[in-house]
Design an enzyme around this catalytic site. Structure first.
Site, PDB file in Angstrom:
ATOM      1  N   ALA A  59       0.656  -1.068   0.051  1.00  0.00           N
ATOM      2  CA  ALA A  59      -0.041  -0.089   0.050  1.00  0.00           C
ATOM      3  C   ALA A  59       0.930   1.327   0.081  1.00  0.00           C
ATOM      4  CB  ALA A  59      -0.965   0.026   1.102  1.00  0.00           C
ATOM      5  N   LEU A  63       1.825   2.170  -7.645  1.00  0.00           N
ATOM      6  CA  LEU A  63       0.433   1.526  -8.095  1.00  0.00           C
ATOM      7  C   LEU A  63      -0.726   1.677  -7.243  1.00  0.00           C
ATOM      8  CD1 LEU A  63      -0.580  -0.476 -10.553  1.00  0.00           C
ATOM      9  CD2 LEU A  63      -0.810  -2.125  -8.818  1.00  0.00           C
ATOM     10  N   ARG A  93       5.710  -2.618   4.264  1.00  0.00           N
ATOM     11  CA  ARG A  93       6.723  -2.724   5.467  1.00  0.00           C
ATOM     12  C   ARG A  93       6.759  -1.373   6.026  1.00  0.00           C
ATOM     13  NH1 ARG A  93      11.241  -5.370   1.842  1.00  0.00           N
ATOM     14  NH2 ARG A  93      10.516  -3.616   0.677  1.00  0.00           N
ATOM     15  N   LYS A 195       0.469  -7.827 -13.385  1.00  0.00           N
ATOM     16  CA  LYS A 195       1.485  -8.277 -14.137  1.00  0.00           C
ATOM     17  C   LYS A 195       2.758  -7.620 -13.660  1.00  0.00           C
ATOM     18  CE  LYS A 195       2.659  -5.486 -17.723  1.00  0.00           C
ATOM     19  NZ  LYS A 195       2.992  -3.997 -17.524  1.00  0.00           N
ATOM     20  N   HIS A 225      -4.933  -4.594 -17.361  1.00  0.00           N
ATOM     21  CA  HIS A 225      -5.825  -3.585 -17.375  1.00  0.00           C
ATOM     22  C   HIS A 225      -6.211  -3.134 -18.761  1.00  0.00           C
ATOM     23  CE1 HIS A 225      -2.330  -1.059 -18.139  1.00  0.00           C
ATOM     24  NE2 HIS A 225      -3.017  -0.068 -18.344  1.00  0.00           N
ATOM     25  N   HIS A 287      -1.000  -6.879 -22.804  1.00  0.00           N
ATOM     26  CA  HIS A 287      -1.703  -6.018 -23.202  1.00  0.00           C
ATOM     27  C   HIS A 287      -2.244  -6.114 -24.747  1.00  0.00           C
ATOM     28  CE1 HIS A 287      -0.975  -4.090 -19.391  1.00  0.00           C
ATOM     29  NE2 HIS A 287      -0.289  -3.393 -19.830  1.00  0.00           N
ATOM     30  N   ARG A 378       1.338   9.744 -27.862  1.00  0.00           N
ATOM     31  CA  ARG A 378       0.471   9.023 -27.072  1.00  0.00           C
ATOM     32  C   ARG A 378      -0.559   8.331 -27.684  1.00  0.00           C
ATOM     33  NH1 ARG A 378      -3.334   8.818 -22.871  1.00  0.00           N
ATOM     34  NH2 ARG A 378      -3.192   6.948 -21.738  1.00  0.00           N
ATOM     35  N   TYR A 415     -13.651   4.679 -35.951  1.00  0.00           N
ATOM     36  CA  TYR A 415     -14.120   5.280 -37.136  1.00  0.00           C
ATOM     37  C   TYR A 415     -13.622   4.353 -38.384  1.00  0.00           C
ATOM     38  CZ  TYR A 415      -9.224   6.807 -37.230  1.00  0.00           C
ATOM     39  OH  TYR A 415      -7.718   6.950 -36.857  1.00  0.00           O
ATOM     40  N   MET A 416     -14.683   4.637 -39.457  1.00  0.00           N
ATOM     41  CA  MET A 416     -14.541   3.726 -40.650  1.00  0.00           C
ATOM     42  C   MET A 416     -13.979   4.621 -41.623  1.00  0.00           C
ATOM     43  SD  MET A 416     -17.489   1.420 -41.094  1.00  0.00           S
ATOM     44  CE  MET A 416     -17.996   0.092 -40.199  1.00  0.00           C
TER      45      MET A 416
HETATM   46  P1  NDP Z   1       6.639  -0.569  -5.884  1.00  0.00           P
HETATM   47  O1  NDP Z   1       8.150  -0.785  -6.321  1.00  0.00           O
HETATM   48  O2  NDP Z   1       6.099   0.938  -5.974  1.00  0.00           O
HETATM   49  O3  NDP Z   1       6.508  -1.577  -4.853  1.00  0.00           O
HETATM   50  C1  NDP Z   1       5.167  -1.321  -4.162  1.00  0.00           C
HETATM   51  C2  NDP Z   1       5.552  -1.624  -2.570  1.00  0.00           C
HETATM   52  O4  NDP Z   1       6.096  -2.911  -2.352  1.00  0.00           O
HETATM   53  C3  NDP Z   1       6.530  -0.837  -2.235  1.00  0.00           C
HETATM   54  O5  NDP Z   1       5.899   0.324  -1.642  1.00  0.00           O
HETATM   55  C4  NDP Z   1       7.266  -1.580  -1.156  1.00  0.00           C
HETATM   56  O6  NDP Z   1       6.533  -1.441   0.217  1.00  0.00           O
HETATM   57  C5  NDP Z   1       7.054  -2.976  -1.519  1.00  0.00           C
HETATM   58  N1  NDP Z   1       8.414  -3.563  -2.105  1.00  0.00           N
HETATM   59  C6  NDP Z   1       9.218  -2.851  -2.785  1.00  0.00           C
HETATM   60  N2  NDP Z   1      10.289  -3.637  -3.435  1.00  0.00           N
HETATM   61  C7  NDP Z   1      10.071  -4.733  -2.590  1.00  0.00           C
HETATM   62  C8  NDP Z   1      10.918  -5.994  -2.353  1.00  0.00           C
HETATM   63  N3  NDP Z   1      11.972  -5.932  -3.025  1.00  0.00           N
HETATM   64  N4  NDP Z   1      10.550  -6.726  -1.447  1.00  0.00           N
HETATM   65  C9  NDP Z   1       9.634  -6.607  -0.769  1.00  0.00           C
HETATM   66  N5  NDP Z   1       8.733  -5.375  -0.959  1.00  0.00           N
HETATM   67  C10 NDP Z   1       9.066  -4.465  -1.696  1.00  0.00           C
HETATM   68  O7  NDP Z   1       5.751  -1.186  -7.012  1.00  0.00           O
HETATM   69  P2  NDP Z   1       4.500  -0.701  -7.901  1.00  0.00           P
HETATM   70  O8  NDP Z   1       3.696  -0.073  -6.887  1.00  0.00           O
HETATM   71  O9  NDP Z   1       4.940   0.339  -8.991  1.00  0.00           O
HETATM   72  O10 NDP Z   1       3.865  -1.932  -8.758  1.00  0.00           O
HETATM   73  C11 NDP Z   1       3.265  -2.975  -8.153  1.00  0.00           C
HETATM   74  C12 NDP Z   1       2.830  -4.117  -8.864  1.00  0.00           C
HETATM   75  O11 NDP Z   1       1.985  -3.472  -9.930  1.00  0.00           O
HETATM   76  C13 NDP Z   1       4.273  -4.759  -9.624  1.00  0.00           C
HETATM   77  O12 NDP Z   1       4.011  -6.018  -9.812  1.00  0.00           O
HETATM   78  C14 NDP Z   1       4.206  -3.967 -10.894  1.00  0.00           C
HETATM   79  O13 NDP Z   1       4.953  -4.500 -12.067  1.00  0.00           O
HETATM   80  C15 NDP Z   1       2.646  -3.695 -11.107  1.00  0.00           C
HETATM   81  N6  NDP Z   1       2.364  -2.556 -11.910  1.00  0.00           N
HETATM   82  C16 NDP Z   1       2.497  -1.452 -11.723  1.00  0.00           C
HETATM   83  C17 NDP Z   1       2.326  -0.207 -12.467  1.00  0.00           C
HETATM   84  C18 NDP Z   1       2.377   1.188 -12.172  1.00  0.00           C
HETATM   85  O14 NDP Z   1       2.260   2.101 -12.825  1.00  0.00           O
HETATM   86  N7  NDP Z   1       3.345   1.434 -10.939  1.00  0.00           N
HETATM   87  C19 NDP Z   1       1.432  -0.512 -13.685  1.00  0.00           C
HETATM   88  C20 NDP Z   1       1.019  -1.934 -13.859  1.00  0.00           C
HETATM   89  C21 NDP Z   1       1.701  -2.908 -12.897  1.00  0.00           C
HETATM   90  P3  NDP Z   1       7.175  -1.445   1.627  1.00  0.00           P
HETATM   91  O15 NDP Z   1       8.838  -1.229   1.458  1.00  0.00           O
HETATM   92  O16 NDP Z   1       6.742  -0.381   2.284  1.00  0.00           O
HETATM   93  O17 NDP Z   1       6.749  -2.830   1.918  1.00  0.00           O
HETATM   94  C1  BG6 Z   2       1.763  -0.632 -17.775  1.00  0.00           C
HETATM   95  C2  BG6 Z   2       3.083  -0.605 -18.358  1.00  0.00           C
HETATM   96  O1  BG6 Z   2       1.214  -2.233 -17.823  1.00  0.00           O
HETATM   97  O2  BG6 Z   2       0.937   0.047 -18.907  1.00  0.00           O
HETATM   98  C3  BG6 Z   2       3.568   0.730 -18.493  1.00  0.00           C
HETATM   99  O3  BG6 Z   2       3.930  -1.352 -17.406  1.00  0.00           O
HETATM  100  C4  BG6 Z   2       3.004   1.446 -19.309  1.00  0.00           C
HETATM  101  O4  BG6 Z   2       5.011   0.702 -19.160  1.00  0.00           O
HETATM  102  C5  BG6 Z   2       1.413   1.335 -18.998  1.00  0.00           C
HETATM  103  O5  BG6 Z   2       2.965   2.784 -19.491  1.00  0.00           O
HETATM  104  C6  BG6 Z   2       0.371   2.047 -19.985  1.00  0.00           C
HETATM  105  O6  BG6 Z   2      -0.963   1.752 -19.470  1.00  0.00           O
HETATM  106  P1  BG6 Z   2      -1.796   2.701 -20.083  1.00  0.00           P
HETATM  107  O7  BG6 Z   2      -3.170   2.488 -19.482  1.00  0.00           O
HETATM  108  O8  BG6 Z   2      -1.483   4.401 -19.709  1.00  0.00           O
HETATM  109  O9  BG6 Z   2      -2.008   2.602 -21.667  1.00  0.00           O
END
Ligand code: NDP
Ligand code: BG6
Length: 530
Positions: A59, A63, A93, A195, A225, A287, A378, A415-416
């Site tokens: 949290a 993401l 954590r 993913k 997504h 995707h 984009r 659109y076509m």
């Molecule tokens: P983060 O790197 O921000 O990690 C989320 C949380 O996980 C961190 O706040 C941290 O919390 C904990 N964490 C980070 N690294 C580790 C580690 N090595 N071991 C244990 N805990 C760890 O990731 P995102 O939030 O960007 O992404 C989360 C998931 O969503 C991933 O699988 C990512 O691929 C996927 N995703 C992300 C997108 C994005 O836009 N960010 C888009 C699509 C998918 P703490 O240290 O407080 O426990």
């Molecule tokens: C995520 C990819 O799954 O999708 C990113 O990890 C990418 O690299 C994103 O930017 C794109 O999502 P959207 O919804 O903005 O097209």
């Protein structure tokens, strides 16, 4: 499909309303724009009466802050998460006190300005934060106790939704902890995972085995997504509810299909993650492949999640091995300047890959999947190009072909591109379009974010828009050999300038596949015409 959502009234739901739909049923509306009444009746259908705990693990992360909590907030504002039934538990954590946590997620909630600010405060009151390790039984027992206290005294079986907003490396560990310490003893437990699901066939299968030994496929929700995007959700309706498309959607009429993702920014602070994965794993294998399946599949027996996914699987099974001569990969100049990226990195930030589906409908039709970062625009779209009309009496062949384009983003549209008579005294043909631009046609409708719909689906128990294990496996089977060849340096990585169209070789590849570029005409979204 989600109903049209319009009413920002958190408590509009009837707590006695019927439970999960879970049948993939499309809610047919007689009018195109929704009304409060529509929203109300649709809502009743999908909200069950028992209490719901949504636990977001990771949290403190990106993401959770940018996507998960905002999606939950929007659902709350629209009445889908009534405060007498729902509690949100953030777990990570980081040693955050609750105020810090609320400040962190709250900052992103009011961004859209769509909902009154006091709803942010009310929403945050539903959310609590628990700090704990991912490998510590005691921390998970504590989490379980907090959830159980919330559930205590409620007659109906409670519901627990665990959302793993975590790096994939910790999925097995965390899933094991949930399974051991936090299972719901009276109602359902569901696990949402993000993913990437592995890096190749082997690691993905290992992950699937690990998760599969703890949870059934019905409990696992693999989010892609793109499956929650409005135009992607419209694909089946367009294809199978319109007589127009029935006779046309095949190799006899379609010359080629392009499924394109372009971003006009680079890896933007995610270089460390991206460098390990590259554009094929980040965008194409998941995707764009999911979109391809919906474009190419046969009509399912019904809209039940299994029927739909069975047909997607058949498409994946029919994809032939990728030929190196039908692949272009590139890396934008300056990518390696990111300190989290290796100086020698050969990770592709651009790829164009031709896929061929060996079945009766598609034999001989190239599907060009193209994705790139740091490009000129984009945009994400599906472009279906039709063959030339035989015996062209108007001498208009050179102007361009009929195309049906589904614009996923920005500005959803379909659109076509057609040939019509140029208005006036002359008899000459010109290119124009039949245009369904959503912003113009559905002015009062708020199009929900992909994550909103998908989280709602997990609560409803509807897996249609989630990736089943066999889909995942087959998609990795298609891409793993190519990824291995790329990583062995067998395919050249072509540098391209930031803000360009990518390597010119990709345009050449499309032409070689029979794509005919339209000249002298371009579709301009109505929003830009004003
Ligand atoms: P983060 O790197 O921000 O990690 C989320 C949380 O996980 C961190 O706040 C941290 O919390 C904990 N964490 C980070 N690294 C580790 C580690 N090595 N071991 C244990 N805990 C760890 O990731 P995102 O939030 O960007 O992404 C989360 C998931 O969503 C991933 O699988 C990512 O691929 C996927 N995703 C992300 C997108 C994005 O836009 N960010 C888009 C699509 C998918 P703490 O240290 O407080 O426990
Ligand atoms: C995520 C990819 O799954 O999708 C990113 O990890 C990418 O690299 C994103 O930017 C794109 O999502 P959207 O919804 O903005 O097209």
């Amino acid at each position: 499909m989600s109903p049209t959502l319009t009413s920002p009234i958190p408590e509009l739901l009837d707590p006695k309303a019927d439970g999960a739909a879970g049948d993939g049923a499309i809610q047919v509306q007689e009018q195109s724009a929704g009304s409060g009444e529509h929203a109300k009746s649709a809502s009743k259908k999908i909200v069950a009466e028992s209490c719901l705990s949504i636990i977001i693990l990771g949290a403190s992360g990106d993401l959770a802050k940018k996507k998960t909590f905002p999606a939950l907030f929007h659902l709350y504002c629209q009445g889908f998460l009534p405060s007498h039934q729902v509690k949100l538990f953030g777990y990570a954590r980081s040693k955050l006190i609750e105020e810090d946590f609320h400040r962190r997620i709250g900052g992103h909630l009011a961004d859209s300005g769509k909902y009154p600010a006091d709803l942010v405060t009310k929403f945050l009151e539903l959310s609590t934060y628990i700090s704990g390790a991912y490998d510590d039984d005691d921390s998970f027992r504590k989490l379980d106790k907090i959830i159980s206290d919330y559930e205590a005294g409620k007659d109906e079986p409670p519901r627990r939704l665990f959302y793993l907003a975590l790096p994939p490396s910790v999925y097995p560990l965390v899933a094991g902890m949930i399974h051991k310490n936090c299972m719901n003893k009276r109602g359902w437990t569901r696990i949402v995972i993000e993913k990437p699901f592995g890096k190749d066939l082997k690691s993905s299968e290992e992950l699937s085995d690990q998760l599969g030994s703890l949870f059934s496929e019905e409990q696992l929700y693999r989010i892609d997504h793109y499956l929650g995007k409005e135009i992607v959700q419209n694909l089946l309706v367009m294809r199978f509810a319109n007589r127009f498309f029935v006779p046309l959607w095949n190799r006899d009429n379609i010359a080629n299909v392009q499924i394109v993702f372009r971003e006009n920014f680079g890896t933007d602070g995610r270089g460390g993650y991206f460098d390990e994965y590259g554009i094929i794993r980040d965008i194409i294998q998941n995707h764009l492949m999911q979109v391809l399946c919906l474009v190419a599949m046969e009509k399912p027996l019904s809209l039940s999640p299994e029927h739909v996914r069975d047909e997607k699987v058949k498409v994946l099974q029919a994809i032939q091995p990728i030929q190196d001569s039908e692949v272009v990969i590139g890396q934008y100049e300056g990518y390696r300047d990111d300190p989290t990226v290796s100086d020698e990195s050969l990770t592709p930030t651009f790829a164009s890959v031709v896929l061929r589906i060996h079945n009766e409908r598609w034999d001989g039709v190239p599907f060009i999947l193209k994705a790139g970062k740091a490009l000129d625009t984009r945009k994400a779209e599906i472009r279906v190009q039709f063959k030339d009309v035989p015996g062209d009496i108007f001498k208009c062949k050179k102007q361009g072909r009929n195309e049906f384009v589904m614009r996923l983003q920005p500005s959803e549209a379909m659109y076509m591109k057609l040939t019509v008579k140029q208005p006036g005294l002359e008899m000459s043909a010109t290119q124009s379009e039949l245009d369904l631009s959503y912003r113009q046609r559905y002015q009062d409708v708020v199009i929900p974010e992909a994550y909103e719909r998908l989280i709602l689906d997990t609560i409803r128990g509807d897996q249609q828009h989630f990736v089943r294990r066999d889909e995942l496996q087959l998609s990795w089977e298609v891409f793993t050999p190519l990824l291995e060849r790329i990583e062995a340096g067998k395919i050249p990585v072509i540098p391209y300038k930031q803000g360009s169209r990518g390597p010119p070789e990709a345009d050449k590849l499309a032409v070689e596949q029979g794509y005919v570029r339209t000249h002298g005409y371009i579709w301009i979204p109505p929003s830009l015409k004003d």
